[in-house]
Scaffold this motif. Structure first.
Motif, PDB file in Angstrom:
ATOM      1  N   VAL A 128      32.266 -17.046 -17.422  1.00  0.00           N
ATOM      2  CA  VAL A 128      32.627 -15.910 -16.451  1.00  0.00           C
ATOM      3  C   VAL A 128      33.657 -14.996 -16.868  1.00  0.00           C
ATOM      4  CG1 VAL A 128      33.035 -15.331 -14.044  1.00  0.00           C
ATOM      5  CG2 VAL A 128      31.813 -17.389 -14.718  1.00  0.00           C
ATOM      6  N   LEU A 129      34.741 -15.744 -17.607  1.00  0.00           N
ATOM      7  CA  LEU A 129      35.955 -14.597 -17.930  1.00  0.00           C
ATOM      8  C   LEU A 129      35.468 -13.973 -19.074  1.00  0.00           C
ATOM      9  CD1 LEU A 129      38.973 -16.975 -17.708  1.00  0.00           C
ATOM     10  CD2 LEU A 129      38.209 -15.429 -16.074  1.00  0.00           C
ATOM     11  N   PHE A 130      34.824 -14.439 -19.957  1.00  0.00           N
ATOM     12  CA  PHE A 130      34.046 -13.478 -21.177  1.00  0.00           C
ATOM     13  C   PHE A 130      33.525 -12.482 -20.720  1.00  0.00           C
ATOM     14  CE2 PHE A 130      34.373 -17.016 -24.285  1.00  0.00           C
ATOM     15  CZ  PHE A 130      35.525 -16.648 -25.042  1.00  0.00           C
ATOM     16  N   VAL A 131      32.486 -12.727 -19.424  1.00  0.00           N
ATOM     17  CA  VAL A 131      31.807 -11.726 -19.114  1.00  0.00           C
ATOM     18  C   VAL A 131      32.364 -10.544 -18.417  1.00  0.00           C
ATOM     19  CG1 VAL A 131      29.570 -11.255 -17.429  1.00  0.00           C
ATOM     20  CG2 VAL A 131      29.616 -13.138 -18.928  1.00  0.00           C
ATOM     21  N   ILE A 132      33.460 -11.056 -17.698  1.00  0.00           N
ATOM     22  CA  ILE A 132      34.403  -9.999 -16.973  1.00  0.00           C
ATOM     23  C   ILE A 132      34.855  -9.110 -18.481  1.00  0.00           C
ATOM     24  CG2 ILE A 132      36.647  -9.737 -15.624  1.00  0.00           C
ATOM     25  CD1 ILE A 132      35.773 -12.209 -14.250  1.00  0.00           C
ATOM     26  N   THR A 133      35.521  -9.892 -19.228  1.00  0.00           N
ATOM     27  CA  THR A 133      35.955  -8.923 -20.385  1.00  0.00           C
ATOM     28  C   THR A 133      35.020  -7.840 -21.164  1.00  0.00           C
ATOM     29  OG1 THR A 133      37.309 -11.121 -20.848  1.00  0.00           O
ATOM     30  CG2 THR A 133      37.421  -9.077 -22.625  1.00  0.00           C
ATOM     31  N   ILE A 134      33.718  -8.489 -21.089  1.00  0.00           N
ATOM     32  CA  ILE A 134      32.572  -7.583 -21.884  1.00  0.00           C
ATOM     33  C   ILE A 134      32.343  -6.363 -20.832  1.00  0.00           C
ATOM     34  CG2 ILE A 134      30.418  -7.536 -22.606  1.00  0.00           C
ATOM     35  CD1 ILE A 134      30.675 -10.258 -23.584  1.00  0.00           C
ATOM     36  N   PHE A 135      32.383  -6.679 -19.551  1.00  0.00           N
ATOM     37  CA  PHE A 135      32.166  -5.605 -18.595  1.00  0.00           C
ATOM     38  C   PHE A 135      33.226  -4.565 -18.606  1.00  0.00           C
ATOM     39  CE2 PHE A 135      28.877  -8.096 -16.321  1.00  0.00           C
ATOM     40  CZ  PHE A 135      27.919  -6.898 -16.239  1.00  0.00           C
ATOM     41  N   LYS A 136      34.518  -5.064 -18.784  1.00  0.00           N
ATOM     42  CA  LYS A 136      35.598  -4.052 -18.833  1.00  0.00           C
ATOM     43  C   LYS A 136      35.666  -3.316 -20.088  1.00  0.00           C
ATOM     44  CE  LYS A 136      38.107  -4.996 -15.036  1.00  0.00           C
ATOM     45  NZ  LYS A 136      39.346  -4.562 -14.609  1.00  0.00           N
ATOM     46  N   THR A 137      34.819  -3.805 -21.238  1.00  0.00           N
ATOM     47  CA  THR A 137      35.245  -3.085 -22.471  1.00  0.00           C
ATOM     48  C   THR A 137      33.867  -2.587 -23.056  1.00  0.00           C
ATOM     49  OG1 THR A 137      35.180  -5.371 -23.570  1.00  0.00           O
ATOM     50  CG2 THR A 137      37.152  -4.447 -23.097  1.00  0.00           C
TER      51      THR A 137
END
Lengths: 83, 90, 108, 249
Positions: A68-77
């Motif tokens: 989930v943390l990776f997915v949040i990072t991808i959504f932000k970048t």
């Protein structure tokens, strides 16, 4: 061939396939999703090697939290890897 | 009985291997999440089977954590995709 | 002995449902139809294998954990299917139509 | 040219590693160096010395307490790094990037998450408190609590979630893991032993012999709370979108 050996072989094949897919995917979201499968299989391998503590950690941290943390990072970048 | 349980676990892991196709190729991201959910359920069943093959009953805790975290991952991923998705480029 | 036979029957039924679910996941044409076999595979397949394991285990406190896993799976797989389907609907993922399927494989 | 060089290097490395693997002793051999030095002592005397049935917990928290203390400090440093880059929220109304979405969360999912989160937290409390008798322990339970916070924040939004666990609760508890270790270690010093000795020579003889178990559980609870709060803070820092000062209410 013994049954247990065959099961181990299938699990190792799964691990290798997911690892290769996670590395080679161009779509970063796909890579993250496949990487969570890698964590699930890895937890199963730890359990088959009779290390339940590690299996718990891998299932909770690797499959649950980091995905989930990776997915949040991808959504932000940015989603796509640049060529 | 152990041999039978191992055979069942083997068949289910081969199934999981085939389902990985959907997680790897699936045209949309929702397909991939669905594939992860299926592979995770199969792995959960294999964890329960391995618990009884090894006859170590306290390994069941791992299975419970698996079930809880699969729910968390699937629902959270689909909510993020629902709320702030891009145009899908299959 | 009878216990083992009942557990074996449950395991075989569960494996059958898993195979059916895998086939459906691979062969169905679009996401919304794929949701159907996959949730069946979750509930029926996983739950019957775990019930078979509960029969194999016999009476002990571990039954509580197994019952917890079964209840949780029954609730969570339905919710997961709903969440995935809703997110696909909101993202306008196209439905499959029979006519288009002849032109390009996925109907998208 | 570059590719050929990389390929050559990798195959040389593979040959080297395979050679090393081939010269290793067979797996499970009782004469292996790993199975002859400290392992027999751990396996034979762990229950009597650390009073934990689970030998892994005994090794992690008791025999090799310094290692675990370092690992716990590393997790704390990870939180410090994330906060140094992304910044801590100020008091006020906060929004995450799911809150602002035009698409509301589904009622079914909301109901199910509201129903499930207590069970997830209950199971993680079980994992933390039974760390000395069954697999799992502080860090695993803390990660499961972090998972429950992830799903709650994702469905109900950062505003609701950070109202349940406000900053003034999270901030002191983030250091709970390191503080728990430090507290128990200092107790060992006070009791006349070394740093991180659980069975203090002077005090433990006069008290109940299972005091060691309670100290282990104390450390486990500290690690669990600290890990959970660290994960929650990292999540909040990552999904926070922009700040608004709270309207007077």
């Amino acid at each position: 061939m013994k049954m247990g050996t065959a099961l181990n072989l299938v699990l190792i094949l799964l691990l290798l396939t997911t690892a290769l897919l996670a590395v080679t995917a161009r779509d970063l979201l796909a890579a993250v999703v496949v990487f969570s499968v890698y964590s699930l299989i890895m937890a199963l391998m730890w359990q088959r090697l009779q290390a339940p503590d590690l299996a718990l950690t891998e299932a909770a941290v690797g499959a649950g939290v980091t995905t989930v943390l990776f997915v949040i990072t991808i959504f932000k970048t940015r989603r796509r890897e640049e060529e | 009985m152990d041999r039978f349980l191992t055979a069942v676990a083997l068949v289910i892991s081969v199934n999981a291997f085939i389902c990985l196709y959907r997680a790897a190729v699936g045209p949309t991201t929702q397909d991939r999440v669905l594939g992860v959910n299926i592979v995770g359920t199969k792995t959960l069943v294999v964890v329960v089977l391995v618990t009884y093959i090894l006859a170590e009953n306290y390994f069941l805790d791992v299975a419970i954590v698996y079930a809880l975290l699969l729910f968390v991952v699937t629902v959270a991923l689909s909510r993020y995709l629902e709320a702030e998705g891009w145009k899908e480029v299959p | 002995m009878a216990k083992d036979i009942v557990a074996g029957i449950f395991c075989c039924v569960g494996t059958l449902f898993f195979i059916i679910g895998t086939t459906g996941l691979l062969r169905m044409p679009d996401l919304f139809t794929r949701l159907h076999p996959s949730t069946k595979c979750d509930t029926l397949g996983a739950c019957s294998v775990i019930v078979g394991m509960a029969v194999h285990n016999g009476w002990s406190w571990d039954l509580l954990k197994l019952a917890f896993i079964v209840c949780f799976l029954l609730l969570s797989s339905a919710t997961c299917g709903h969440a995935i389907g809703r997110s696909a609907l909101r993202r306008n993922i196209p439905y499959w139509k029979k006519k288009e399927a002849n032109e390009d494989g996925h109907g998208a | 040219m570059k590719k050929v060089a990389a390929l050559l290097f990798i195959s040389a490395l593979a040959v080297l590693l395979l050679y090393v693997v081939a010269s290793m002793p067979p797996m499970g051999d009782p004469d292996n160096p790993t199975a002859t030095h400290v392992i027999p002592r751990y396996l034979e005397r762990a229950e009597e010395e650390t009073h934990t049935v689970n030998v892994v917990t005994g090794v992690i928290l008791n025999y090799r307490g310094y290692d675990t203390m370092g690992e716990v400090t590393v997790i704390f440093c990870a939180l410090a790094a994330v906060l140094a880059v992304l910044g801590r929220e100020r008091r006020g109304v906060i929004h995450g990037f799911v809150d602002r979405s035009e698409v509301p969360a589904s009622v079914i999912v909301k109901t199910m998450v509201r129903f499930m989160v207590p069970f997830i937290i209950l199971f993680s409390v079980y994992t933390i408190l039974h760390g000395e008798t069954s697999p799992g322990g502080g860090f695993q339970g803390g990660a499961v609590i972090g998972g429950s916070m992830i799903i709650f924040t994702t469905i109900f939004g950062l505003y609701e979630s950070s109202r349940r666990i406000p900053l003034k609760v999270r901030a002191p508890l983030e250091g709970a893991a390191v503080m728990g270790f430090f507290l128990v270690g200092s107790l060992g010093l006070v009791g006349g032993g070394n740093f991180l000795t659980y069975a203090w020579p002077r005090v433990a003889q006069g008290l109940h012999p299972s005091l060691v178990v309670w100290l282990t559980v104390l450390v486990e609870v500290g690690i669990g709370l600290g890990g959970a709060m660290v994960l929650t803070s990292i999540l909040f820092a990552m999904i926070r979108e922009e700040e608004e000062i709270a309207p007077a209410s």
